[in-house]
Design a protein around this motif. Structure first.
Motif, PDB file in Angstrom:
ATOM      1  N   TRP A  18       4.305   3.730  68.290  1.00 25.56           N
ATOM      2  CA  TRP A  18       2.978   4.015  68.828  1.00 25.56           C
ATOM      3  C   TRP A  18       1.937   4.620  68.208  1.00 25.56           C
ATOM      4  O   TRP A  18       0.922   4.215  67.624  1.00 25.56           O
ATOM      5  CB  TRP A  18       2.919   4.349  70.354  1.00 25.56           C
ATOM      6  CG  TRP A  18       1.700   4.566  70.935  1.00 25.56           C
ATOM      7  CD1 TRP A  18       1.227   5.591  71.567  1.00 25.56           C
ATOM      8  CD2 TRP A  18       0.709   3.552  71.110  1.00 25.56           C
ATOM      9  NE1 TRP A  18      -0.159   5.538  71.980  1.00 25.56           N
ATOM     10  CE2 TRP A  18      -0.567   4.166  71.891  1.00 25.56           C
ATOM     11  CE3 TRP A  18       0.440   2.388  70.846  1.00 25.56           C
ATOM     12  CZ2 TRP A  18      -1.652   3.646  72.192  1.00 25.56           C
ATOM     13  CZ3 TRP A  18      -0.685   1.648  71.057  1.00 25.56           C
ATOM     14  CH2 TRP A  18      -1.670   2.184  71.871  1.00 25.56           C
ATOM     15  N   LEU A  19       2.540   5.697  67.456  1.00 22.78           N
ATOM     16  CA  LEU A  19       1.755   6.538  66.718  1.00 22.78           C
ATOM     17  C   LEU A  19       1.365   5.976  65.211  1.00 22.78           C
ATOM     18  O   LEU A  19       0.299   5.990  64.846  1.00 22.78           O
ATOM     19  CB  LEU A  19       2.495   7.939  66.286  1.00 22.78           C
ATOM     20  CG  LEU A  19       1.726   9.014  65.909  1.00 22.78           C
ATOM     21  CD1 LEU A  19       0.457   9.332  66.747  1.00 22.78           C
ATOM     22  CD2 LEU A  19       2.580  10.265  65.572  1.00 22.78           C
ATOM     23  N   THR A  20       2.407   5.218  64.839  1.00 24.04           N
ATOM     24  CA  THR A  20       2.032   4.350  63.436  1.00 24.04           C
ATOM     25  C   THR A  20       1.035   3.388  63.803  1.00 24.04           C
ATOM     26  O   THR A  20       0.151   3.153  62.718  1.00 24.04           O
ATOM     27  CB  THR A  20       3.524   3.653  63.121  1.00 24.04           C
ATOM     28  OG1 THR A  20       4.399   4.875  62.699  1.00 24.04           O
ATOM     29  CG2 THR A  20       3.216   2.901  61.806  1.00 24.04           C
ATOM     30  N   LEU A  21       1.256   2.819  64.865  1.00 23.01           N
ATOM     31  CA  LEU A  21       0.132   1.866  64.975  1.00 23.01           C
ATOM     32  C   LEU A  21      -1.305   2.296  65.410  1.00 23.01           C
ATOM     33  O   LEU A  21      -2.297   1.433  64.759  1.00 23.01           O
ATOM     34  CB  LEU A  21       0.593   0.782  66.496  1.00 23.01           C
ATOM     35  CG  LEU A  21       1.807   0.012  66.355  1.00 23.01           C
ATOM     36  CD1 LEU A  21       2.081  -0.613  67.576  1.00 23.01           C
ATOM     37  CD2 LEU A  21       1.750  -0.948  64.975  1.00 23.01           C
ATOM     38  N   GLY A  25      -4.224   1.337  62.912  1.00 17.01           N
ATOM     39  CA  GLY A  25      -5.358   0.367  63.585  1.00 17.01           C
ATOM     40  C   GLY A  25      -6.360   1.186  63.340  1.00 17.01           C
ATOM     41  O   GLY A  25      -7.545   0.668  63.175  1.00 17.01           O
ATOM     42  N   LEU A  26      -6.459   2.551  63.578  1.00 19.93           N
ATOM     43  CA  LEU A  26      -7.736   3.192  63.454  1.00 19.93           C
ATOM     44  C   LEU A  26      -8.289   3.578  62.094  1.00 19.93           C
ATOM     45  O   LEU A  26      -9.414   3.408  61.827  1.00 19.93           O
ATOM     46  CB  LEU A  26      -7.498   4.898  64.082  1.00 19.93           C
ATOM     47  CG  LEU A  26      -7.251   4.929  65.545  1.00 19.93           C
ATOM     48  CD1 LEU A  26      -7.015   6.145  65.876  1.00 19.93           C
ATOM     49  CD2 LEU A  26      -8.755   4.550  66.252  1.00 19.93           C
ATOM     50  N   SER A  27      -7.422   3.584  61.049  1.00 21.83           N
ATOM     51  CA  SER A  27      -7.770   3.575  59.798  1.00 21.83           C
ATOM     52  C   SER A  27      -8.034   2.424  59.329  1.00 21.83           C
ATOM     53  O   SER A  27      -9.314   2.290  58.457  1.00 21.83           O
ATOM     54  CB  SER A  27      -6.653   4.076  58.762  1.00 21.83           C
ATOM     55  OG  SER A  27      -5.666   3.285  58.869  1.00 21.83           O
ATOM     56  N   ILE A  28      -7.811   1.251  59.428  1.00 25.37           N
ATOM     57  CA  ILE A  28      -8.088  -0.114  59.361  1.00 25.37           C
ATOM     58  C   ILE A  28      -9.655  -0.370  59.938  1.00 25.37           C
ATOM     59  O   ILE A  28     -10.586  -0.886  59.219  1.00 25.37           O
ATOM     60  CB  ILE A  28      -7.218  -1.116  59.839  1.00 25.37           C
ATOM     61  CG1 ILE A  28      -5.884  -1.341  58.854  1.00 25.37           C
ATOM     62  CG2 ILE A  28      -7.987  -2.608  59.457  1.00 25.37           C
ATOM     63  CD1 ILE A  28      -5.132  -2.048  59.191  1.00 25.37           C
ATOM     64  N   PRO A 100      -5.721  13.694  63.350  1.00 24.00           N
ATOM     65  CA  PRO A 100      -7.357  13.326  63.132  1.00 24.00           C
ATOM     66  C   PRO A 100      -7.510  13.442  61.557  1.00 24.00           C
ATOM     67  O   PRO A 100      -8.035  12.459  60.910  1.00 24.00           O
ATOM     68  CB  PRO A 100      -7.887  14.010  63.888  1.00 24.00           C
ATOM     69  CG  PRO A 100      -7.150  14.551  65.280  1.00 24.00           C
ATOM     70  CD  PRO A 100      -5.921  14.612  64.618  1.00 24.00           C
ATOM     71  N   TYR A 101      -6.696  14.275  61.022  1.00 23.14           N
ATOM     72  CA  TYR A 101      -6.892  14.356  59.488  1.00 23.14           C
ATOM     73  C   TYR A 101      -6.276  13.383  58.788  1.00 23.14           C
ATOM     74  O   TYR A 101      -6.574  12.877  57.755  1.00 23.14           O
ATOM     75  CB  TYR A 101      -6.322  15.766  59.232  1.00 23.14           C
ATOM     76  CG  TYR A 101      -6.924  16.918  59.712  1.00 23.14           C
ATOM     77  CD1 TYR A 101      -8.456  17.472  59.433  1.00 23.14           C
ATOM     78  CD2 TYR A 101      -6.215  17.734  60.772  1.00 23.14           C
ATOM     79  CE1 TYR A 101      -8.792  18.575  59.954  1.00 23.14           C
ATOM     80  CE2 TYR A 101      -6.938  18.714  61.394  1.00 23.14           C
ATOM     81  CZ  TYR A 101      -8.393  19.233  60.884  1.00 23.14           C
ATOM     82  OH  TYR A 101      -8.965  20.144  61.661  1.00 23.14           O
ATOM     83  N   ALA A 102      -5.027  12.773  59.331  1.00 24.10           N
ATOM     84  CA  ALA A 102      -4.254  11.745  58.816  1.00 24.10           C
ATOM     85  C   ALA A 102      -5.264  10.544  58.914  1.00 24.10           C
ATOM     86  O   ALA A 102      -5.186   9.800  57.934  1.00 24.10           O
ATOM     87  CB  ALA A 102      -2.982  11.578  59.504  1.00 24.10           C
ATOM     88  N   VAL A 103      -5.776  10.472  60.212  1.00 27.82           N
ATOM     89  CA  VAL A 103      -6.612   9.120  60.225  1.00 27.82           C
ATOM     90  C   VAL A 103      -7.888   9.175  59.279  1.00 27.82           C
ATOM     91  O   VAL A 103      -8.072   8.157  58.714  1.00 27.82           O
ATOM     92  CB  VAL A 103      -7.112   9.155  61.912  1.00 27.82           C
ATOM     93  CG1 VAL A 103      -8.341   7.796  61.766  1.00 27.82           C
ATOM     94  CG2 VAL A 103      -6.200   8.830  62.641  1.00 27.82           C
ATOM     95  N   GLU A 163      -3.349  -5.749  51.558  1.00 29.81           N
ATOM     96  CA  GLU A 163      -3.848  -4.453  51.342  1.00 29.81           C
ATOM     97  C   GLU A 163      -3.478  -3.484  52.667  1.00 29.81           C
ATOM     98  O   GLU A 163      -2.996  -2.594  52.805  1.00 29.81           O
ATOM     99  CB  GLU A 163      -5.279  -4.481  51.159  1.00 29.81           C
ATOM    100  CG  GLU A 163      -5.716  -4.821  49.669  1.00 29.81           C
ATOM    101  CD  GLU A 163      -5.324  -3.913  48.817  1.00 29.81           C
ATOM    102  OE1 GLU A 163      -5.090  -2.701  48.946  1.00 29.81           O
ATOM    103  OE2 GLU A 163      -5.034  -4.331  47.613  1.00 29.81           O
ATOM    104  N   PHE A 164      -3.609  -4.446  53.876  1.00 31.83           N
ATOM    105  CA  PHE A 164      -3.330  -3.583  55.027  1.00 31.83           C
ATOM    106  C   PHE A 164      -1.897  -3.460  55.282  1.00 31.83           C
ATOM    107  O   PHE A 164      -1.163  -2.370  55.803  1.00 31.83           O
ATOM    108  CB  PHE A 164      -3.748  -4.502  56.184  1.00 31.83           C
ATOM    109  CG  PHE A 164      -5.417  -4.550  56.398  1.00 31.83           C
ATOM    110  CD1 PHE A 164      -6.175  -3.426  55.666  1.00 31.83           C
ATOM    111  CD2 PHE A 164      -6.088  -5.570  57.095  1.00 31.83           C
ATOM    112  CE1 PHE A 164      -7.614  -3.602  55.742  1.00 31.83           C
ATOM    113  CE2 PHE A 164      -7.405  -5.455  57.205  1.00 31.83           C
ATOM    114  CZ  PHE A 164      -7.963  -4.506  56.589  1.00 31.83           C
TER     115      PHE A 164
END
Length: 230
Positions: A18-21, A25-28, A100-103, A163-164
């Motif tokens: 879930w954290l990976t998704l 998702g947020l970064s994309i 948040p910093y990772a995102v 790319e994704f």
């Protein structure tokens, strides 16, 4: 092969997925929100913005994502606590978390790579289609929304999918700043159970499954957005 540890750690792997998704998702989403104007301004100008967009893409594509991630985390992460009174505000609970910093770091990475892809996509749309849209009275915004952007996305959908997928495979880097997504959970399992190969194989299987899901999703979207040639 010993798998008796799996039932115990299955809930943690579910949280990691879930954290990976969320990270993906947020970064994309935010990355593409930046990539579209970054690509468009390189084609339309003005030249100062076009130059800034090219410089941004060059820096992002020319430096490792791990370095970008550490610069964001250890840079911004050490800057915010030094702001007087911020620890007493509501946003401190958000800023003190590594997620948040990772995102943010992954968003910049997506924006840099996809911004260059979108530049080529916008440039590759036939000028005749744009001129025809203007000829029937469409405003510049309508031309972009109804013709230019859909056609550009249609042309690069397979490239965006690749790319994704690369972004998905880069998410394990987040574990280096204590964001325990799928790979991070696998590392915890290895440390606590002293099993090496089984957790890695399980994590690899999860990433293969997530990759297949992305491929199926993008093929579906590609078919939905397909525009017949006339």
């Amino acid at each position: 092969m010993v798998w008796d540890w799996l039932p115990e750690y299955a809930p943690r792997f579910a949280e990691g997925i879930w954290l990976t998704l969320q990270l993906l998702g947020l970064s994309i989403f935010f990355g593409m929100m930046l990539a579209v104007p970054i690509g468009l301004v390189q084609v339309t100008g003005p030249w100062p913005l076009a130059w800034a967009a090219r410089a941004f893409c060059t820096v992002i594509r020319g430096t490792p994502l791990l370095i970008q991630l550490w610069l964001v985390y250890y840079g911004l992460g050490s800057l915010f606590p030094s702001i007087p009174g911020i620890r007493e505000t509501m946003i401190w609970s958000f800023l003190r978390d590594a997620f948040p910093y990772a995102v943010f770091a992954f968003t910049l990475s997506v924006a840099g790579y996809e911004g260059e892809i979108m530049r080529g996509a916008f440039k590759g749309v036939p000028k005749g289609e744009l001129e025809a849209a203007r000829a029937i009275g469409m405003s510049p915004l309508q031309v972009l929304r109804r013709v230019w952007l859909p056609r550009a996305l249609q042309n690069v959908f397979p490239t965006l999918a690749g790319e994704f997928i690369l972004t998905l495979k880069a998410t394990p880097l987040a574990a280096t700043i204590t964001v325990f997504e799928v790979y991070g959970v696998g590392s915890i399992v290895r440390q606590e159970t002293y099993r090496v190969y089984e957790p890695l194989l399980f994590v690899a299987a999860i990433y293969v499954f997530l990759t297949l899901c992305l491929v199926v999703l993008f093929r579906f979207l590609e078919n939905r957005r397909k525009i017949p040639n006339t």
